[in-house]
Enzyme design. Structure first.
Site, PDB file in Angstrom:
ATOM      1  N   TYR A  52      41.742 100.803   4.930  1.00 42.21           N
ATOM      2  CA  TYR A  52      42.889 100.182   5.740  1.00 42.21           C
ATOM      3  C   TYR A  52      44.023  99.723   4.675  1.00 42.21           C
ATOM      4  O   TYR A  52      44.040  99.108   3.971  1.00 42.21           O
ATOM      5  CB  TYR A  52      42.470  98.793   6.567  1.00 42.21           C
ATOM      6  CG  TYR A  52      41.162  99.026   7.480  1.00 42.21           C
ATOM      7  CD1 TYR A  52      40.849 100.418   7.934  1.00 42.21           C
ATOM      8  CD2 TYR A  52      40.537  97.980   7.887  1.00 42.21           C
ATOM      9  CE1 TYR A  52      39.847 100.622   8.896  1.00 42.21           C
ATOM     10  CE2 TYR A  52      39.713  98.062   8.911  1.00 42.21           C
ATOM     11  CZ  TYR A  52      39.291  99.383   9.164  1.00 42.21           C
ATOM     12  OH  TYR A  52      38.238  99.630  10.063  1.00 42.21           O
ATOM     13  N   HIS A 111      31.401 103.623   5.725  1.00 44.89           N
ATOM     14  CA  HIS A 111      32.267 103.689   7.085  1.00 44.89           C
ATOM     15  C   HIS A 111      32.155 104.766   7.823  1.00 44.89           C
ATOM     16  O   HIS A 111      32.240 104.827   9.246  1.00 44.89           O
ATOM     17  CB  HIS A 111      33.837 103.994   6.304  1.00 44.89           C
ATOM     18  CG  HIS A 111      34.840 103.424   7.182  1.00 44.89           C
ATOM     19  ND1 HIS A 111      35.945 102.955   6.817  1.00 44.89           N
ATOM     20  CD2 HIS A 111      35.260 103.245   8.574  1.00 44.89           C
ATOM     21  CE1 HIS A 111      36.865 102.326   7.449  1.00 44.89           C
ATOM     22  NE2 HIS A 111      36.138 102.625   8.816  1.00 44.89           N
TER      23      HIS A 111
HETATM   24  N1  LIG Z   1      34.352 101.309  11.513  1.00 48.77           N
HETATM   25  C1  LIG Z   1      35.367 102.011  11.994  1.00 48.77           C
HETATM   26  O1  LIG Z   1      35.395 103.224  11.926  1.00 48.77           O
HETATM   27  C2  LIG Z   1      36.515 101.264  12.925  1.00 48.77           C
HETATM   28  C3  LIG Z   1      37.201 101.894  13.620  1.00 48.77           C
HETATM   29  C4  LIG Z   1      38.787 101.561  14.246  1.00 48.77           C
HETATM   30  C5  LIG Z   1      38.757 100.133  14.323  1.00 48.77           C
HETATM   31  N2  LIG Z   1      37.899  99.327  13.623  1.00 48.77           N
HETATM   32  C6  LIG Z   1      37.670  97.739  13.293  1.00 48.77           C
HETATM   33  O2  LIG Z   1      37.903  97.286  14.572  1.00 48.77           O
HETATM   34  C7  LIG Z   1      39.161  96.588  14.789  1.00 48.77           C
HETATM   35  C8  LIG Z   1      39.722  96.439  16.349  1.00 48.77           C
HETATM   36  O3  LIG Z   1      39.926  97.838  16.633  1.00 48.77           O
HETATM   37  P1  LIG Z   1      41.378  98.501  16.819  1.00 48.77           P
HETATM   38  O4  LIG Z   1      42.350  97.947  15.989  1.00 48.77           O
HETATM   39  O5  LIG Z   1      41.271  99.910  17.000  1.00 48.77           O
HETATM   40  O6  LIG Z   1      41.617  97.691  18.531  1.00 48.77           O
HETATM   41  P2  LIG Z   1      41.709  96.735  19.504  1.00 48.77           P
HETATM   42  O7  LIG Z   1      41.276  95.445  18.930  1.00 48.77           O
HETATM   43  O8  LIG Z   1      40.819  97.606  20.588  1.00 48.77           O
HETATM   44  O9  LIG Z   1      43.254  96.653  19.808  1.00 48.77           O
HETATM   45  C9  LIG Z   1      44.245  95.990  19.186  1.00 48.77           C
HETATM   46  C10 LIG Z   1      45.463  95.856  20.172  1.00 48.77           C
HETATM   47  O10 LIG Z   1      44.801  94.832  21.101  1.00 48.77           O
HETATM   48  C11 LIG Z   1      46.094  93.762  21.035  1.00 48.77           C
HETATM   49  N3  LIG Z   1      45.346  92.559  21.523  1.00 48.77           N
HETATM   50  C12 LIG Z   1      44.552  91.959  20.540  1.00 48.77           C
HETATM   51  N4  LIG Z   1      44.070  90.603  21.369  1.00 48.77           N
HETATM   52  C13 LIG Z   1      44.993  90.356  22.396  1.00 48.77           C
HETATM   53  C14 LIG Z   1      45.260  89.460  23.174  1.00 48.77           C
HETATM   54  N5  LIG Z   1      44.451  88.357  23.298  1.00 48.77           N
HETATM   55  N6  LIG Z   1      45.940  89.727  24.379  1.00 48.77           N
HETATM   56  C15 LIG Z   1      46.698  91.081  24.274  1.00 48.77           C
HETATM   57  N7  LIG Z   1      46.581  91.972  23.527  1.00 48.77           N
HETATM   58  C16 LIG Z   1      45.579  91.783  22.251  1.00 48.77           C
HETATM   59  C17 LIG Z   1      46.680  93.973  19.774  1.00 48.77           C
HETATM   60  O11 LIG Z   1      48.084  93.454  19.866  1.00 48.77           O
HETATM   61  P3  LIG Z   1      48.650  91.998  19.533  1.00 48.77           P
HETATM   62  O12 LIG Z   1      48.691  92.078  17.927  1.00 48.77           O
HETATM   63  O13 LIG Z   1      50.034  91.926  20.131  1.00 48.77           O
HETATM   64  O14 LIG Z   1      47.854  91.057  19.611  1.00 48.77           O
HETATM   65  C18 LIG Z   1      46.723  95.239  19.327  1.00 48.77           C
HETATM   66  O15 LIG Z   1      47.685  95.976  19.689  1.00 48.77           O
HETATM   67  C19 LIG Z   1      40.098  97.013  13.756  1.00 48.77           C
HETATM   68  O16 LIG Z   1      41.215  96.388  13.548  1.00 48.77           O
HETATM   69  C20 LIG Z   1      39.104  97.333  12.866  1.00 48.77           C
HETATM   70  O17 LIG Z   1      38.909  96.289  11.896  1.00 48.77           O
HETATM   71  C21 LIG Z   1      36.724  99.800  13.061  1.00 48.77           C
END
Ligand SMILES: NC(=O)c1ccc[n+]([C@@H]2O[C@H](COP(=O)([O-])OP(=O)(O)OC[C@H]3O[C@@H](n4cnc5c(N)ncnc54)[C@H](OP(=O)(O)O)[C@@H]3O)[C@@H](O)[C@H]2O)c1
Length: 283
Positions: A52, A111
Site C-alpha cells: 500500500y 498477500h
Molecule cells: N488482501 C487483499 O488483497 C486486499 C485487497 C483489497 C483491500 N484490502 C483491504 O481491505 C480494506 C477495505 O477494502 P477497500 O479499500 O477495497 O474498500 P471498501 O472498504 O469496501 O470501500 C472503501 C470505500 O467505502 C467508503 N466508506 C467507508 N465507510 C463508510 C461509511 N460508513 N459510509 C459511507 N462510505 C463509507 C469509503 O469512503 P470514505 O473515505 O468517504 O468514508 C471508501 O470510499 C483495504 O483498505 C485494505 O486494507 C485487502
C-alpha cells in the site's frame, strides 16, 4: 460487541482497512484522525501491507498509533509475493516493522500467491513466528485448492486466517471456501466490504431498496447494515477503509447490530447464495 478469535486473540469483528492511505501528504492528518476515531470507537485490528503506497500506508499507521499502547492494537501487514522467499522475507518484515514503529506484528499475511514455492514461504513465515517478530501468520486471496495445498505442508495448519474479498454482491466463497474454512477453523478477514472505493458495485449495494429499508428499520446507514451482514456469523472480520472520522466511528455500530431471520431472508432473496463454484473474486 461481536468479536472473532484470531490465533487465540479476541478482536472486534470490525477492523480498519488502510489501502491508499498515506499516499497524499495533504490528507495525512485526516487519515490519522480517521484511524484514531475508529480505534476510539472500539476497533482494534488494523490491516495494512507493504504494497500500500509502497510502504506509505504502514508509515501512516505507525504515526497514527503513537498515542496508543501497542498491546491495545492488533496489527496486520502483508508481504508481497516477490518478497516471500527465504532470501527476502525477513528483511521485508524488518522494514515493515520499522515503518510501523513496532517490534512485532500480531499477524503477517502472504498477500497473494506468486512464483516462490509455497513451502518456502510458509517455512519463512513460521520461522518469523518462532523468533518472535510475528505472533501469527496467515494467507490472503487463497481459494479452496490453495488452502488444501497449504494444509499438506508440515506448518500449513498453523495458518491463522485467510483474507479474501467478500461482500453481499460477491458471495461466491460461500459455496465451497467458507464451508472449508469452517471445517478447518480458519476465520475469514473480508476485504472490500462494499466492493472498494466508490465503484459501481458498491454504489448498487448501497442504493438497493431492500438494503435501504432494512437499514432504516435498524436506524443505521446502508453501509453499516452491509458490514453487519458480513460479520453476521461470528467467524468473519470486515475491514472497511475510510478517511472520514465519522464513518470510522459509525462503522463500529455494525458490531452491535443483530440482523433478524427475516432481514437475512430478504437479503438472500435480493442477493442469492451461490449454487455453483465461482472463481475467487480479487480486488
Ligand atoms: N488482501 C487483499 O488483497 C486486499 C485487497 C483489497 C483491500 N484490502 C483491504 O481491505 C480494506 C477495505 O477494502 P477497500 O479499500 O477495497 O474498500 P471498501 O472498504 O469496501 O470501500 C472503501 C470505500 O467505502 C467508503 N466508506 C467507508 N465507510 C463508510 C461509511 N460508513 N459510509 C459511507 N462510505 C463509507 C469509503 O469512503 P470514505 O473515505 O468517504 O468514508 C471508501 O470510499 C483495504 O483498505 C485494505 O486494507 C485487502
Amino acid at each position: 460487541m461481536k468479536k472473532v478469535t484470531l490465533a487465540g486473540v479476541e478482536v472486534p469483528a470490525i477492523g480498519l482497512g488502510t489501502w491508499h492511505m498515506g499516499e497524499d501528504p495533504s490528507q495525512e492528518q485526516r487519515e490519522i484522525n480517521a484511524i484514531r476515531s475508529g480505534l476510539d470507537a472500539g476497533a482494534r485490528l488494523i490491516d495494512t501491507a507493504e504494497m500500500y503506497g509502497s510502504g506509505k500506508s504502514e508509515a501512516l499507521v505507525g504515526k497514527a498509533l503513537a498515542p496508543y499502547q501497542r498491546d491495545e492494537i492488533y496489527l496486520v501487514s502483508k508481504v508481497l509475493p516477490n518478497n516471500a522467499s527465504q532470501a527476502k522475507l525477513e528483511s521485508h518484515l524488518d522494514e515493515t516493522l520499522h515503518r510501523l514503529q513496532t517490534d512485532y506484528l500480531d499477524l503477517y499475511l502472504y498477500h497473494w500467491r506468486g512464483s516462490v514455492p509455497l513451502a518456502e514461504t510458509i517455512n519463512e513465515l513460521d520461522r518469523m513466528k518462532q523468533i518472535g517478530k510475528i505472533k501469527a501468520w496467515g494467507v490472503s486471496n487463497f481459494d479452496v485448492a490453495d488452502m488444501e495445498e497449504l494444509w499438506e505442508l508440515p506448518a500449513g495448519k498453523y495458518a491463522a486466517v485467510n483474507e479474501d474479498l467478500y461482500n453481499i454482491e460477491e458471495r461466491g466463497i460461500e459455496y465451497d471456501l467458507l464451508p472449508w474454512q469452517d471445517e478447518h477453523h480458519v476465520p475469514l478477514i473480508a476485504y472490500s466490504p462494499v466492493g472498494g472505493k466508490q465503484n459501481e458495485l458498491g454504489t448498487s449495494m448501497l442504493t438497493n431498496q431492500v438494503v435501504r429499508e432494512i437499514a432504516e428499520q435498524h436506524d443505521v446507514t446502508p453501509y453499516v447494515l452491509l458490514l453487519a451482514w458480513i460479520i453476521r456469523n461470528g467467524k468473519t472480520i470486515a475491514i472497511p477503509q475510510t478517511n472520514n472520522s465519522e464513518h470510522a466511528a459509525a462503522n463500529m455500530q455494525a458490531t452491535k447490530l443483530e440482523l433478524t431471520p427475516t432481514d437475512l431472508e430478504r437479503l438472500d432473496q435480493e442477493y442469492p447464495k451461490p449454487n455453483h463454484k465461482v472463481p475467487l473474486a480479487i480486488n
